[in-house]
Write a protein that holds these residues in place. Structure first.
Motif, PDB file in Angstrom:
ATOM      1  N   CYS A 121       0.834  -1.205   0.000  1.00  0.00           N
ATOM      2  CA  CYS A 121       0.000   0.000   0.000  1.00  0.00           C
ATOM      3  C   CYS A 121       0.866   1.251   0.000  1.00  0.00           C
ATOM      4  CB  CYS A 121      -0.914   0.008   1.223  1.00  0.00           C
ATOM      5  SG  CYS A 121      -1.902   1.508   1.408  1.00  0.00           S
ATOM      6  N   ASN A 122       0.561   2.156  -0.914  1.00  0.00           N
ATOM      7  CA  ASN A 122       1.338   3.390  -1.038  1.00  0.00           C
ATOM      8  C   ASN A 122       1.038   4.376   0.082  1.00  0.00           C
ATOM      9  OD1 ASN A 122       3.313   4.822  -2.581  1.00  0.00           O
ATOM     10  ND2 ASN A 122       1.694   6.212  -3.268  1.00  0.00           N
ATOM     11  N   GLU A 123      -0.065   4.148   0.800  1.00  0.00           N
ATOM     12  CA  GLU A 123      -0.453   5.048   1.894  1.00  0.00           C
ATOM     13  C   GLU A 123      -0.230   4.395   3.262  1.00  0.00           C
ATOM     14  OE1 GLU A 123      -1.336   8.150   1.257  1.00  0.00           O
ATOM     15  OE2 GLU A 123      -1.104   7.741  -0.889  1.00  0.00           O
ATOM     16  N   MET A 124       0.625   3.405   3.312  1.00  0.00           N
ATOM     17  CA  MET A 124       0.887   2.704   4.565  1.00  0.00           C
ATOM     18  C   MET A 124       1.397   3.666   5.642  1.00  0.00           C
ATOM     19  SD  MET A 124       1.100  -0.217   6.267  1.00  0.00           S
ATOM     20  CE  MET A 124       1.185  -1.607   5.136  1.00  0.00           C
ATOM     21  N   ARG A 125       0.805   3.553   6.809  1.00  0.00           N
ATOM     22  CA  ARG A 125       1.268   4.301   7.984  1.00  0.00           C
ATOM     23  C   ARG A 125       2.027   3.304   8.863  1.00  0.00           C
ATOM     24  NH1 ARG A 125      -1.532   9.075   9.067  1.00  0.00           N
ATOM     25  NH2 ARG A 125      -1.203   8.742  11.312  1.00  0.00           N
ATOM     26  N   PHE A 126       3.347   3.289   8.742  1.00  0.00           N
ATOM     27  CA  PHE A 126       4.151   2.274   9.421  1.00  0.00           C
ATOM     28  C   PHE A 126       4.930   2.911  10.569  1.00  0.00           C
ATOM     29  CE2 PHE A 126       7.317  -0.992  10.088  1.00  0.00           C
ATOM     30  CZ  PHE A 126       6.608  -2.165   9.841  1.00  0.00           C
ATOM     31  N   ALA A 127       4.846   2.278  11.730  1.00  0.00           N
ATOM     32  CA  ALA A 127       5.491   2.809  12.932  1.00  0.00           C
ATOM     33  C   ALA A 127       6.987   2.997  12.722  1.00  0.00           C
ATOM     34  CB  ALA A 127       5.241   1.876  14.114  1.00  0.00           C
ATOM     35  N   ALA A 128       7.491   4.136  13.160  1.00  0.00           N
ATOM     36  CA  ALA A 128       8.923   4.471  13.088  1.00  0.00           C
ATOM     37  C   ALA A 128       9.448   4.496  11.664  1.00  0.00           C
ATOM     38  CB  ALA A 128       9.754   3.527  13.955  1.00  0.00           C
ATOM     39  N   THR A 129       8.586   4.854  10.731  1.00  0.00           N
ATOM     40  CA  THR A 129       8.987   5.155   9.364  1.00  0.00           C
ATOM     41  C   THR A 129       8.508   6.573   9.084  1.00  0.00           C
ATOM     42  OG1 THR A 129       8.857   2.863   8.629  1.00  0.00           O
ATOM     43  CG2 THR A 129       8.732   4.540   6.936  1.00  0.00           C
ATOM     44  N   PRO A 130       9.420   7.499   8.834  1.00  0.00           N
ATOM     45  CA  PRO A 130       9.022   8.911   8.700  1.00  0.00           C
ATOM     46  C   PRO A 130       7.809   9.077   7.783  1.00  0.00           C
ATOM     47  CG  PRO A 130      11.402   8.690   8.513  1.00  0.00           C
ATOM     48  CD  PRO A 130      10.837   7.303   8.536  1.00  0.00           C
ATOM     49  N   PRO A 131       6.831   9.896   8.221  1.00  0.00           N
ATOM     50  CA  PRO A 131       6.826  10.781   9.393  1.00  0.00           C
ATOM     51  C   PRO A 131       6.101  10.204  10.604  1.00  0.00           C
ATOM     52  CG  PRO A 131       5.022  11.374   7.979  1.00  0.00           C
ATOM     53  CD  PRO A 131       5.683  10.173   7.338  1.00  0.00           C
ATOM     54  N   PHE A 132       5.878   8.894  10.662  1.00  0.00           N
ATOM     55  CA  PHE A 132       5.022   8.309  11.690  1.00  0.00           C
ATOM     56  C   PHE A 132       5.817   7.847  12.909  1.00  0.00           C
ATOM     57  CE2 PHE A 132       3.159   7.368   7.482  1.00  0.00           C
ATOM     58  CZ  PHE A 132       2.086   8.251   7.558  1.00  0.00           C
ATOM     59  N   ASP A 133       5.293   8.195  14.087  1.00  0.00           N
ATOM     60  CA  ASP A 133       5.945   7.799  15.331  1.00  0.00           C
ATOM     61  C   ASP A 133       5.851   6.293  15.535  1.00  0.00           C
ATOM     62  OD1 ASP A 133       6.854  10.269  16.196  1.00  0.00           O
ATOM     63  OD2 ASP A 133       5.005  10.754  17.259  1.00  0.00           O
ATOM     64  N   GLY A 134       6.852   5.758  16.258  1.00  0.00           N
ATOM     65  CA  GLY A 134       6.912   4.344  16.541  1.00  0.00           C
ATOM     66  C   GLY A 134       6.360   3.989  17.907  1.00  0.00           C
ATOM     67  N   THR A 135       6.773   2.831  18.396  1.00  0.00           N
ATOM     68  CA  THR A 135       6.158   2.214  19.574  1.00  0.00           C
ATOM     69  C   THR A 135       7.000   2.269  20.841  1.00  0.00           C
ATOM     70  OG1 THR A 135       7.046   0.074  18.889  1.00  0.00           O
ATOM     71  CG2 THR A 135       4.836   0.639  18.123  1.00  0.00           C
ATOM     72  N   LEU A 136       8.178   2.884  20.777  1.00  0.00           N
ATOM     73  CA  LEU A 136       8.986   3.010  21.990  1.00  0.00           C
ATOM     74  C   LEU A 136       8.428   4.142  22.837  1.00  0.00           C
ATOM     75  CD1 LEU A 136      12.627   2.265  20.811  1.00  0.00           C
ATOM     76  CD2 LEU A 136      11.417   1.153  22.692  1.00  0.00           C
ATOM     77  N   ALA A 137       7.286   3.835  23.443  1.00  0.00           N
ATOM     78  CA  ALA A 137       6.532   4.810  24.227  1.00  0.00           C
ATOM     79  C   ALA A 137       5.717   4.051  25.263  1.00  0.00           C
ATOM     80  CB  ALA A 137       5.620   5.629  23.313  1.00  0.00           C
ATOM     81  N   GLY A 138       5.034   4.789  26.117  1.00  0.00           N
ATOM     82  CA  GLY A 138       4.202   4.137  27.115  1.00  0.00           C
ATOM     83  C   GLY A 138       2.947   3.537  26.525  1.00  0.00           C
ATOM     84  N   PHE A 139       2.350   4.259  25.562  1.00  0.00           N
ATOM     85  CA  PHE A 139       1.076   3.832  24.990  1.00  0.00           C
ATOM     86  C   PHE A 139       1.077   4.028  23.484  1.00  0.00           C
ATOM     87  CE2 PHE A 139       0.332   5.175  29.344  1.00  0.00           C
ATOM     88  CZ  PHE A 139      -0.370   4.088  29.856  1.00  0.00           C
ATOM     89  N   TYR A 140       0.232   3.223  22.802  1.00  0.00           N
ATOM     90  CA  TYR A 140       0.166   3.290  21.345  1.00  0.00           C
ATOM     91  C   TYR A 140      -1.253   2.974  20.904  1.00  0.00           C
ATOM     92  CZ  TYR A 140       1.808   2.804  16.507  1.00  0.00           C
ATOM     93  OH  TYR A 140       2.014   2.972  15.157  1.00  0.00           O
ATOM     94  N   LEU A 141      -1.782   3.786  19.992  1.00  0.00           N
ATOM     95  CA  LEU A 141      -3.116   3.585  19.436  1.00  0.00           C
ATOM     96  C   LEU A 141      -3.007   2.736  18.177  1.00  0.00           C
ATOM     97  CD1 LEU A 141      -6.182   4.513  19.534  1.00  0.00           C
ATOM     98  CD2 LEU A 141      -5.493   6.281  17.890  1.00  0.00           C
ATOM     99  N   ALA A 142      -3.818   1.676  18.080  1.00  0.00           N
ATOM    100  CA  ALA A 142      -3.730   0.765  16.935  1.00  0.00           C
ATOM    101  C   ALA A 142      -5.109   0.240  16.559  1.00  0.00           C
ATOM    102  CB  ALA A 142      -2.818  -0.410  17.270  1.00  0.00           C
ATOM    103  N   PRO A 143      -5.290  -0.174  15.297  1.00  0.00           N
ATOM    104  CA  PRO A 143      -6.562  -0.791  14.898  1.00  0.00           C
ATOM    105  C   PRO A 143      -6.709  -2.170  15.529  1.00  0.00           C
ATOM    106  CG  PRO A 143      -5.244  -0.138  12.976  1.00  0.00           C
ATOM    107  CD  PRO A 143      -4.360  -0.064  14.166  1.00  0.00           C
ATOM    108  N   GLU A 144      -7.922  -2.515  15.865  1.00  0.00           N
ATOM    109  CA  GLU A 144      -8.204  -3.810  16.473  1.00  0.00           C
ATOM    110  C   GLU A 144      -7.683  -4.966  15.633  1.00  0.00           C
ATOM    111  OE1 GLU A 144     -12.244  -6.497  17.354  1.00  0.00           O
ATOM    112  OE2 GLU A 144     -12.349  -4.605  16.242  1.00  0.00           O
TER     113      GLU A 144
END
Length: 364
Positions: A121-144
């Motif tokens: 997908c050309n519109e993929m929103r992938f964690a820790a791939t610019p400009p999208f933030d990754g998961t090295l955090a306390g919390f993360y919002l994700a699709p079920e």
């Protein structure tokens, strides 16, 4: 209801995040808590995150190909977490469930998505791939539907390794391995080792692991490889001939997987694969390389690229771990506290260990 769950799930907790500002410049920042989830979203408390080669590449270079860091970005994408908040329409998960997180969300509407190849997908929103933030955090919002529930007997540490295992599952599928075949895997890092393990599950009878580090070959031999090979400082053709002879591959391997991205490995691979065999490029390296195209054509090799994972790969990865067919715990070198993340990145860059996990900031 969803709003109440958010307040109960994150109240008094930290959303401390590990942020890459520019190459070799990282910081710990307290980020705002995720917004209340949409109807089909969940909020995860991140428990463990593995360090991937791509994370290290961004840390060192600030870019991978066309993906260039232009603003500060939270690192990390190999994660497992606990559900702390649910959207109103979520049915497959409940509060407290342990899940492995698939860290990319496609658009779901384009031709690749609709044809089952959402990894393209050309519109993929992938964690820790610019400009999208990754998961090295306390919390993360994700699709079920991109959160995979872990059975009770599968730990959250194992859950963090589902991501690289899903990469390996996708690569081995691309290699079209069938029972009784021989497979050569270039590179004995985490993905290369897991490719060997998945190939064994697919029925490969001879599995050769190739690397330049003796310690990794020693581990590969104790893990799932039937043979190991260390290249010498000779031509690709000579290394290939030596590998084929030492490992008893006859006219060559049925399938060769490059999980290293290194130019000499790629060149050697083409000379190792048999006539009519399969070659899969899983590792990423330089954008352009010198390639033995004459050998490639004369052997009529089937070559495929492999990018992340697609439909069914995460589900199979969870099943392989849950049924005990693949032991991912063996790859875990150790776990560090969240505040020690930068030191862990340095250790991975120096090639220490196999897989290092970083505990989430709320793990005590």
């Amino acid at each position: 209801m969803a709003q109440t769950a958010v307040l109960e799930g994150v109240q008094g907790k930290s959303n401390l995040s590990f942020v890459l500002n520019k190459p070799f410049d990282v910081s710990f920042e307290e980020k705002p808590l995720p917004a209340p989830p949409g109807p089909y979203d969940v909020i995860l408390a991140i428990n463990y995150t593995g360090i991937c080669g791509s994370d290290v590449h961004y840390w060192v270079h600030g870019a991978i190909g066309s993906f260039v860091l232009k603003a500060p970005m939270v690192l990390g994408h190999e994660s497992a977490g606990t559900v702390v908040s649910l959207g109103s329409a979520v049915k497959s998960l409940k509060l407290g469930d342990k899940v492995a997180l698939e860290p990319g969300t496609p658009c779901r509407h384009c031709e690749p998505c609709l044809s089952g190849h959402y990894n393209l997908c050309n519109e993929m929103r992938f964690a820790a791939t610019p400009p999208f933030d990754g998961t090295l955090a306390g919390f993360y919002l994700a699709p079920e539907d991109f959160c995979y529930k872990l059975p009770e007997h599968v730990s959250l540490q194992e859950g963090a390794l589902i991501e690289p295992l899903a990469v390996a599952v996708h690569i081995v599928k691309q290699a079209a391995i069938t029972p009784g075949q021989s497979v050569v895997v270039m590179g004995a890092g985490p993905v290369g080792l897991l490719c060997c393990a998945v190939a064994k599950c697919y029925g490969a009878s001879k599995i050769v692991s190739v690397d330049i580090q003796p310690s990794r070959l020693e581990f590969a031999a104790s893990y799932t490889s039937t043979h190991t090979f260390m290249p010498a400082r000779v031509s690709a053709e000579e290394n290939a001939a030596n590998l084929i002879k030492e490992c008893g591959l006859g006219e060559g391997a049925d399938a060769v997987i490059d999980a290293s991205g290194a130019e000499p490995s790629i060149q050697t691979s083409i000379h190792v694969v048999r006539r009519g065999g399969h070659y899969v490029q899983g590792g990423m390296g330089k954008s352009d390389i010198t390639f033995p195209i004459m050998a490639f054509c004369a052997k009529e090799i089937t070559a495929r690229g492999s990018f992340r994972y697609g439909s069914g790969d995460y589900k199979l990865a969870v099943e392989l771990v849950a049924t005990g067919k693949i032991d991912v715990k063996a790859l875990i070198t150790g776990t560090v506290k969240f505040e020690e993340a930068e030191e862990a990145f340095k250790a991975v860059k120096e090639g220490k260990g196999i897989k290092v996990l970083i505990a989430g900031p709320n793990e005590k």
